[in-house]
Scaffold this motif. Sequence first.
Motif, PDB file in Angstrom:
ATOM      1  N   LYS A  22       0.840  -1.193   0.000  1.00  0.00           N
ATOM      2  CA  LYS A  22       0.000   0.000   0.000  1.00  0.00           C
ATOM      3  C   LYS A  22       0.879   1.249   0.000  1.00  0.00           C
ATOM      4  CE  LYS A  22      -3.575   2.265   2.721  1.00  0.00           C
ATOM      5  NZ  LYS A  22      -4.310   2.255   3.973  1.00  0.00           N
ATOM      6  N   PRO A  23       0.608   2.212  -0.883  1.00  0.00           N
ATOM      7  CA  PRO A  23       1.426   3.428  -0.908  1.00  0.00           C
ATOM      8  C   PRO A  23       1.298   4.208   0.403  1.00  0.00           C
ATOM      9  CG  PRO A  23      -0.272   3.496  -2.630  1.00  0.00           C
ATOM     10  CD  PRO A  23      -0.443   2.224  -1.873  1.00  0.00           C
ATOM     11  N   HIS A  24       2.354   4.896   0.759  1.00  0.00           N
ATOM     12  CA  HIS A  24       2.344   5.711   1.972  1.00  0.00           C
ATOM     13  C   HIS A  24       1.329   6.841   1.813  1.00  0.00           C
ATOM     14  CE1 HIS A  24       3.712   8.362   5.184  1.00  0.00           C
ATOM     15  NE2 HIS A  24       4.260   7.274   5.709  1.00  0.00           N
ATOM     16  N   LEU A  25       0.682   7.226   2.896  1.00  0.00           N
ATOM     17  CA  LEU A  25      -0.332   8.275   2.886  1.00  0.00           C
ATOM     18  C   LEU A  25       0.196   9.586   2.303  1.00  0.00           C
ATOM     19  CD1 LEU A  25      -3.239   9.008   3.631  1.00  0.00           C
ATOM     20  CD2 LEU A  25      -2.433   9.504   5.944  1.00  0.00           C
ATOM     21  N   LEU A  26       1.484   9.865   2.442  1.00  0.00           N
ATOM     22  CA  LEU A  26       2.035  11.106   1.883  1.00  0.00           C
ATOM     23  C   LEU A  26       1.826  11.166   0.370  1.00  0.00           C
ATOM     24  CD1 LEU A  26       3.481  13.766   2.486  1.00  0.00           C
ATOM     25  CD2 LEU A  26       5.642  12.584   2.075  1.00  0.00           C
ATOM     26  N   ASP A  84       3.295   7.472   9.547  1.00  0.00           N
ATOM     27  CA  ASP A  84       2.317   8.557   9.644  1.00  0.00           C
ATOM     28  C   ASP A  84       2.662   9.713   8.718  1.00  0.00           C
ATOM     29  OD1 ASP A  84       1.080   7.151  11.696  1.00  0.00           O
ATOM     30  OD2 ASP A  84       2.063   8.295  13.277  1.00  0.00           O
ATOM     31  N   VAL A  85       1.695  10.620   8.569  1.00  0.00           N
ATOM     32  CA  VAL A  85       1.921  11.924   7.965  1.00  0.00           C
ATOM     33  C   VAL A  85       1.613  12.942   9.055  1.00  0.00           C
ATOM     34  CG1 VAL A  85       1.076  13.618   6.281  1.00  0.00           C
ATOM     35  CG2 VAL A  85       1.411  11.237   5.598  1.00  0.00           C
ATOM     36  N   VAL A  86       2.508  13.892   9.216  1.00  0.00           N
ATOM     37  CA  VAL A  86       2.285  14.981  10.154  1.00  0.00           C
ATOM     38  C   VAL A  86       2.287  16.289   9.373  1.00  0.00           C
ATOM     39  CG1 VAL A  86       3.229  13.791  12.164  1.00  0.00           C
ATOM     40  CG2 VAL A  86       4.732  15.169  10.748  1.00  0.00           C
ATOM     41  N   LEU A  87       1.617  17.281   9.936  1.00  0.00           N
ATOM     42  CA  LEU A  87       1.638  18.609   9.331  1.00  0.00           C
ATOM     43  C   LEU A  87       2.026  19.617  10.388  1.00  0.00           C
ATOM     44  CD1 LEU A  87      -0.923  20.627  10.202  1.00  0.00           C
ATOM     45  CD2 LEU A  87      -2.189  19.110   8.706  1.00  0.00           C
ATOM     46  N   ARG A 102      -4.768  10.584  10.761  1.00  0.00           N
ATOM     47  CA  ARG A 102      -5.431   9.303  10.956  1.00  0.00           C
ATOM     48  C   ARG A 102      -6.046   8.970   9.612  1.00  0.00           C
ATOM     49  NH1 ARG A 102     -10.180   9.659  13.193  1.00  0.00           N
ATOM     50  NH2 ARG A 102     -10.129  11.866  13.650  1.00  0.00           N
ATOM     51  N   ASP A 103      -5.622   7.890   9.012  1.00  0.00           N
ATOM     52  CA  ASP A 103      -6.230   7.468   7.753  1.00  0.00           C
ATOM     53  C   ASP A 103      -7.550   6.816   8.125  1.00  0.00           C
ATOM     54  OD1 ASP A 103      -6.942   6.535   5.271  1.00  0.00           O
ATOM     55  OD2 ASP A 103      -5.056   5.494   4.893  1.00  0.00           O
ATOM     56  N   THR A 104      -8.642   7.494   7.818  1.00  0.00           N
ATOM     57  CA  THR A 104      -9.954   6.993   8.216  1.00  0.00           C
ATOM     58  C   THR A 104     -10.495   6.000   7.199  1.00  0.00           C
ATOM     59  OG1 THR A 104     -11.062   8.843   7.137  1.00  0.00           O
ATOM     60  CG2 THR A 104     -10.493   9.112   9.470  1.00  0.00           C
ATOM     61  N   GLY A 105      -9.688   5.697   6.197  1.00  0.00           N
ATOM     62  CA  GLY A 105     -10.124   4.777   5.153  1.00  0.00           C
ATOM     63  C   GLY A 105     -10.938   5.524   4.112  1.00  0.00           C
ATOM     64  N   GLY A 106     -11.054   4.945   2.974  1.00  0.00           N
ATOM     65  CA  GLY A 106     -11.832   5.583   1.918  1.00  0.00           C
ATOM     66  C   GLY A 106     -11.195   6.872   1.449  1.00  0.00           C
ATOM     67  N   ARG A 108     -11.267   9.900   2.994  1.00  0.00           N
ATOM     68  CA  ARG A 108     -11.107  10.934   4.032  1.00  0.00           C
ATOM     69  C   ARG A 108      -9.868  10.678   4.874  1.00  0.00           C
ATOM     70  NH1 ARG A 108     -13.008  11.889   9.278  1.00  0.00           N
ATOM     71  NH2 ARG A 108     -13.387  14.090   9.667  1.00  0.00           N
ATOM     72  N   VAL A 109      -9.142  11.761   5.157  1.00  0.00           N
ATOM     73  CA  VAL A 109      -8.000  11.720   6.061  1.00  0.00           C
ATOM     74  C   VAL A 109      -8.234  12.793   7.119  1.00  0.00           C
ATOM     75  CG1 VAL A 109      -5.506  12.063   6.300  1.00  0.00           C
ATOM     76  CG2 VAL A 109      -6.414  10.945   4.252  1.00  0.00           C
ATOM     77  N   ALA A 110      -8.112  12.434   8.387  1.00  0.00           N
ATOM     78  CA  ALA A 110      -8.311  13.378   9.483  1.00  0.00           C
ATOM     79  C   ALA A 110      -6.980  13.618  10.193  1.00  0.00           C
ATOM     80  CB  ALA A 110      -9.333  12.827  10.468  1.00  0.00           C
ATOM     81  N   PHE A 111      -6.756  14.853  10.601  1.00  0.00           N
ATOM     82  CA  PHE A 111      -5.571  15.222  11.371  1.00  0.00           C
ATOM     83  C   PHE A 111      -6.006  15.669  12.754  1.00  0.00           C
ATOM     84  CE2 PHE A 111      -3.899  15.616   7.110  1.00  0.00           C
ATOM     85  CZ  PHE A 111      -2.553  15.301   7.224  1.00  0.00           C
ATOM     86  N   ASP A 112      -5.307  15.167  13.772  1.00  0.00           N
ATOM     87  CA  ASP A 112      -5.585  15.524  15.160  1.00  0.00           C
ATOM     88  C   ASP A 112      -4.421  16.323  15.727  1.00  0.00           C
ATOM     89  OD1 ASP A 112      -8.018  14.022  15.231  1.00  0.00           O
ATOM     90  OD2 ASP A 112      -6.832  12.199  15.480  1.00  0.00           O
ATOM     91  N   PHE A 113      -4.722  17.254  16.630  1.00  0.00           N
ATOM     92  CA  PHE A 113      -3.698  18.083  17.273  1.00  0.00           C
ATOM     93  C   PHE A 113      -2.626  17.199  17.895  1.00  0.00           C
ATOM     94  CE2 PHE A 113      -2.052  20.631  20.814  1.00  0.00           C
ATOM     95  CZ  PHE A 113      -1.698  21.784  20.124  1.00  0.00           C
TER      96      PHE A 113
END
Length: 176
Positions: A22-26, A84-87, A102-106, A108-113
């Motif tokens: 699986k390719p990296h989320l970046l 992970d990916v961080v911003l 957080r890769d929520t699948g599908g 959508r990607v969510a980022f948490d503090f």
Amino acid sequence: LLAALALPVSAQETPTDPAAAKPHLLERFKALAGEWSGASLDGNSMPDTNVSYTVTAGGNAVEELLFPGTAHEMRTLYVRDGDDVVLVHFCASGHHPKMRARDTGGDRVAFDFDGAINFDPAKAGHMHDASFTFHGPDELITRWQFWDNGKPSEHVANLHLKRVVIEPMELVDPPR
């Protein structure tokens, strides 16, 4: 048994784990390279927003430029941190929140503090979390939640964007 020993090493290897392939989320953020616009699109809290995404640092980072050339210009840098990916969001306020994906699948990607640079998150206003919903290669919806005094505020930056220019991802070898 002798037949198995006679096989080349590559034939004896176990099949590749699908998760490892699986390719990296970046890579999903690298694919955003280009110019984007929110003009005439529904759902924008800032309807005339222009955003650019640039793959930089030898392909190891993606830079987002928001409100270019204005006093409110901001940049966000997306980088790989292991799996992970961080911003880090470089806000015009001088506050620089860090968030972890957080890769929520599908789609959508969510980022948490995930930490603060140059501010106290219990007191100062800052973008605290974000989400990206990918609608194919040329449409993106982002949602950035602002926090103030340690809790969510009413300010939410909603951006519905469409790609207007695709930038080629030219990767140069780093100097040796």
